[in-house]
Write a protein that holds these residues in place. Structure first.
Motif, PDB file in Angstrom:
ATOM      1  N   HIS A   1      10.423   7.308  -4.744  1.00  0.00           N
ATOM      2  CA  HIS A   1       9.116   6.839  -4.268  1.00  0.00           C
ATOM      3  C   HIS A   1       9.274   5.275  -3.157  1.00  0.00           C
ATOM      4  N   GLU A   2      10.457   4.537  -3.839  1.00  0.00           N
ATOM      5  CA  GLU A   2      10.431   3.228  -3.060  1.00  0.00           C
ATOM      6  C   GLU A   2      10.930   3.550  -1.823  1.00  0.00           C
ATOM      7  N   THR A   3      12.030   4.240  -1.678  1.00  0.00           N
ATOM      8  CA  THR A   3      12.878   4.575  -0.461  1.00  0.00           C
ATOM      9  C   THR A   3      11.752   5.215   0.264  1.00  0.00           C
ATOM     10  N   THR A   4      10.877   6.251   0.080  1.00  0.00           N
ATOM     11  CA  THR A   4       9.996   6.672   1.072  1.00  0.00           C
ATOM     12  C   THR A   4       8.956   5.648   1.494  1.00  0.00           C
ATOM     13  N   ALA A   5       8.634   4.906   0.604  1.00  0.00           N
ATOM     14  CA  ALA A   5       7.689   3.888   0.979  1.00  0.00           C
ATOM     15  C   ALA A   5       8.086   3.046   1.968  1.00  0.00           C
ATOM     16  N   LEU A   6       9.475   2.493   1.738  1.00  0.00           N
ATOM     17  CA  LEU A   6       9.984   1.730   2.901  1.00  0.00           C
ATOM     18  C   LEU A   6      10.273   2.435   4.290  1.00  0.00           C
ATOM     19  N   ALA A   7      10.411   3.850   4.234  1.00  0.00           N
ATOM     20  CA  ALA A   7      10.391   4.468   5.492  1.00  0.00           C
ATOM     21  C   ALA A   7       9.269   4.130   6.275  1.00  0.00           C
TER      22      ALA A   7
ATOM     23  N   ASP B   1       0.884  -0.915  -0.018  1.00  0.00           N
ATOM     24  CA  ASP B   1      -0.030  -0.065   0.133  1.00  0.00           C
ATOM     25  C   ASP B   1       0.845   1.290   0.020  1.00  0.00           C
ATOM     26  N   MET B   2       1.878   1.183   0.759  1.00  0.00           N
ATOM     27  CA  MET B   2       2.880   2.425   0.885  1.00  0.00           C
ATOM     28  C   MET B   2       3.523   2.752  -0.429  1.00  0.00           C
ATOM     29  N   THR B   3       3.713   1.458  -1.057  1.00  0.00           N
ATOM     30  CA  THR B   3       4.734   1.690  -2.386  1.00  0.00           C
ATOM     31  C   THR B   3       3.648   2.291  -3.352  1.00  0.00           C
ATOM     32  N   ARG B   4       2.405   1.740  -3.490  1.00  0.00           N
ATOM     33  CA  ARG B   4       1.350   2.315  -4.535  1.00  0.00           C
ATOM     34  C   ARG B   4       1.262   3.704  -4.179  1.00  0.00           C
ATOM     35  N   LEU B   5       1.059   4.175  -2.876  1.00  0.00           N
ATOM     36  CA  LEU B   5       0.571   5.538  -2.324  1.00  0.00           C
ATOM     37  C   LEU B   5       1.899   6.783  -2.723  1.00  0.00           C
ATOM     38  N   THR B   6       3.138   6.107  -2.418  1.00  0.00           N
ATOM     39  CA  THR B   6       4.241   7.166  -2.743  1.00  0.00           C
ATOM     40  C   THR B   6       4.285   7.139  -4.348  1.00  0.00           C
TER      41      THR B   6
ATOM     42  N   SER C   1      -3.787   7.269 -10.534  1.00  0.00           N
ATOM     43  CA  SER C   1      -4.384   6.091  -9.754  1.00  0.00           C
ATOM     44  C   SER C   1      -5.279   4.879 -10.384  1.00  0.00           C
ATOM     45  N   ASN C   2      -5.743   5.470 -11.448  1.00  0.00           N
ATOM     46  CA  ASN C   2      -6.413   4.441 -12.668  1.00  0.00           C
ATOM     47  C   ASN C   2      -5.601   3.371 -12.936  1.00  0.00           C
ATOM     48  N   ASP C   3      -4.708   4.161 -13.518  1.00  0.00           N
ATOM     49  CA  ASP C   3      -3.331   2.982 -14.285  1.00  0.00           C
ATOM     50  C   ASP C   3      -2.155   2.862 -13.153  1.00  0.00           C
ATOM     51  N   ALA C   4      -2.378   2.985 -11.969  1.00  0.00           N
ATOM     52  CA  ALA C   4      -1.305   2.668 -11.115  1.00  0.00           C
ATOM     53  C   ALA C   4      -0.783   1.294 -11.068  1.00  0.00           C
TER      54      ALA C   4
END
Ligand code: HEM
Length: 460
Positions: free
Chosen positions: A258-264, A140-145, A159-162
């Motif tokens: 995005h991935e680093t932020t999602a991981l934090a 969820d965090m990866t998708r959101l970031t 959001s539609n083609d995420a």
């Protein structure tokens, strides 16, 4: 002449490759315990030094930065195809110019205008979640970031083609995930089906990025996003970035951003869910500062404990768990000789957990970051964003995003880690949870005395 540092011999051909790949984090820690602050090892034909002392890390990243360039692992053809000559990979005068052009896009004021998008997107995501539901919060965090970085980079809503973009990105991430960082040294060029899929996915993403650049150039509008900033950026001589260079920078920011932020964020939720006292203090702060309304950038100075959670999480689970450099000339570090071509690595993972710098180093104690408490900490005992000239350009963006998302989400719900899904760390290019972080959600009500302006609970 100074001597070479001590270190494990490993096997005749592979050197320490097998041990490193079998248990990367354990191996890194054992090396420090067994050999000291500067350790020499060999991966196939490549010599690598591991640096554990903040003073030596400072020499590497700052004081003597001119003797080094990025590590060989970053120059793999895979990585290059993806990010080209973007900010993470470029060197010398070229990098300096690009950094100068990109810097204004990351000024605090400019970045602050993205706060609203971050909060709005987080609320939109959790609106769809249900009380009692089980989810993988890392996913969820990866998708959101990802949605947030695309909106702030391109002013475009995926959001539609995420899921489509996400699927392409996971194609891209696969060859990275299948190999430990230093194995890149082996310069993997074999034409396997995985590689074929990878290059196809990069081509597809390229098409999207070039299309967006062309549309933006044609319309000439300032969308207030990072792409507009980069398009307008001009050097002193009036020159601007070419389409190819814009593409490289955009891909770089897209991936680095995005991935680093999602991981934090994911690791923060994990730590909060497994430390209920800290979690209670976190909720108290949210209720007191926000009382149910959505956070804003102007709340950041008062969300102090939330910020401490972010810092402490990145101490224990630094999303970038290593930084690497290559010596471009013979030099010395920590009193040892460094021949030209040596690969040098500093590991946030190890230094952040060193008992010389942190009391009870393996424990999650956000309070250790209270104002002034860490004044005596050596500068490079804690370096989640690297340091020196190549320090993360997105550090303020990331901190703002982490704190705003923790506050937005933490206000409305809490997580419980599912005991049947133990959480394991997987150090690939970044420090990921191996099988995600499976949690159960529960809605929480902000404190009752502020209930008149409380946000709705998660729909149940
Ligand atoms: C928690 C989140 C993040 C962490 C832990 C992180 C970590 C790092 C680290 C350690 C470096 C230095 C690498 C080195 O010296 O070899 C770096 C560089 C970089 N980061 Fe980040 N980063 C984060 C978020 C972001 C974001 C949000 C962006 C952009 C939107 C970003 C863009 C970059 C770029 C462009 C560089 C290269 C800078 C240069 O060499 O001039 N990062 N990051």
């Amino acid at each position: 002449m100074n001597s070479l540092p001590p270190g494990p011999k490993g096997s005749l051909i592979m050197g320490v490759m097998r041990e490193f790949n079998r248990d990367t984090l354990g191996f890194i820690e054992r090396c420090r315990r067994d050999y000291g602050d500067v350790v020499r090892s060999r991966f196939l034909y490549v010599t690598a030094y591991f640096l554990y002392n903040p003073a030596d890390i400072e020499t590497l990243l700052t004081t003597n930065a001119k003797s080094f360039r990025k590590a060989q692992s970053l120059r793999s053809p895979f990585f290059h195809r993806l990010v080209g000559n973007g900010l993470v990979t470029s060197e010398g005068d070229f990098w300096r110019r690009q950094r100068r052009l990109a810097q204004p896009a990351f000024h605090r004021q400019r970045i602050s205008s993205y706060g609203e998008v971050m909060v709005q997107y987080a609320n939109r995501a959790i609106d769809k979640w249900r009380d009692g539901e089980q989810r993988d919060v890392a996913k969820d965090m990866t998708r959101l970031t990802l949605e947030i970085v695309v909106k702030t980079l391109f002013n475009s809503d995926v959001s539609n083609d995420a899921d489509h973009v996400g699927a392409m990105l996971s194609q891209i991430a696969r060859p990275f995930a299948s190999q430990a960082t230093l194995k890149w040294i082996a310069d993997n060029r074999l034409p396997t089906p995985g590689h074929y899929r990878y290059f196809n996915a990069v081509r597809e993403i390229d098409n999207i990025v070039y299309r967006i650049i062309a549309e933006r150039r044609a319309s000439g509008t300032d969308e207030g996003d990072l792409l507009s900033m980069l398009l307008q950026a001009q050097d002193e001589d009036g020159s601007q970035m070419s389409d190819k260079q814009l593409r490289d920078e955009v891909m770089t920011l897209f991936l680095a951003g995005h991935e680093t932020t999602a991981l934090a964020l994911s690791w923060s939720w994990y730590l909060l869910a497994t430390h209920r006292t800290a979690e209670a203090k976190f909720h108290e702060e949210l209720d007191e500062v926000l009382g149910g309304r959505a956070p804003e950038v102007s709340d950041l100075p008062r969300l102090k404990f939330t910020e401490m959670i972010a810092k402490e999480t990145m101490r224990l689970y630094p999303p970038a768990y290593a930084v690497g450099r290559e010596a471009i000339e013979e030099t010395e570090i920590g009193g040892f000789r460094v021949p030209r071509g040596t690969q040098l690595f500093a590991f946030q993972w190890a230094t952040h957990r060193d008992e010389r710098f942190f009391e009870r180093p393996d424990e999650f104690v956000p309070e250790r970051w209270a104002d002034g408490s860490m004044q005596s900490l050596p500068k490079y005992a804690y370096f989640p964003f690297g340091g020196g000239p190549r320090q993360c350009i997105g550090n303020y963006f990331a901190m703002m995003e982490i704190v705003l998302l923790l506050a937005t989400i933490g206000q409305r719900l809490k997580f419980t880690v599912l005991p049947e899904h133990p959480v394991e760390v997987l150090p690939v290019l970044s420090l990921r949870p191996k099988n995600g972080i499976k949690v159960k959600l529960s809605a929480r009500q902000p404190s009752l005395h502020r209930a008149h302006d409380a946000a709705p609970l998660v729909h149940g």
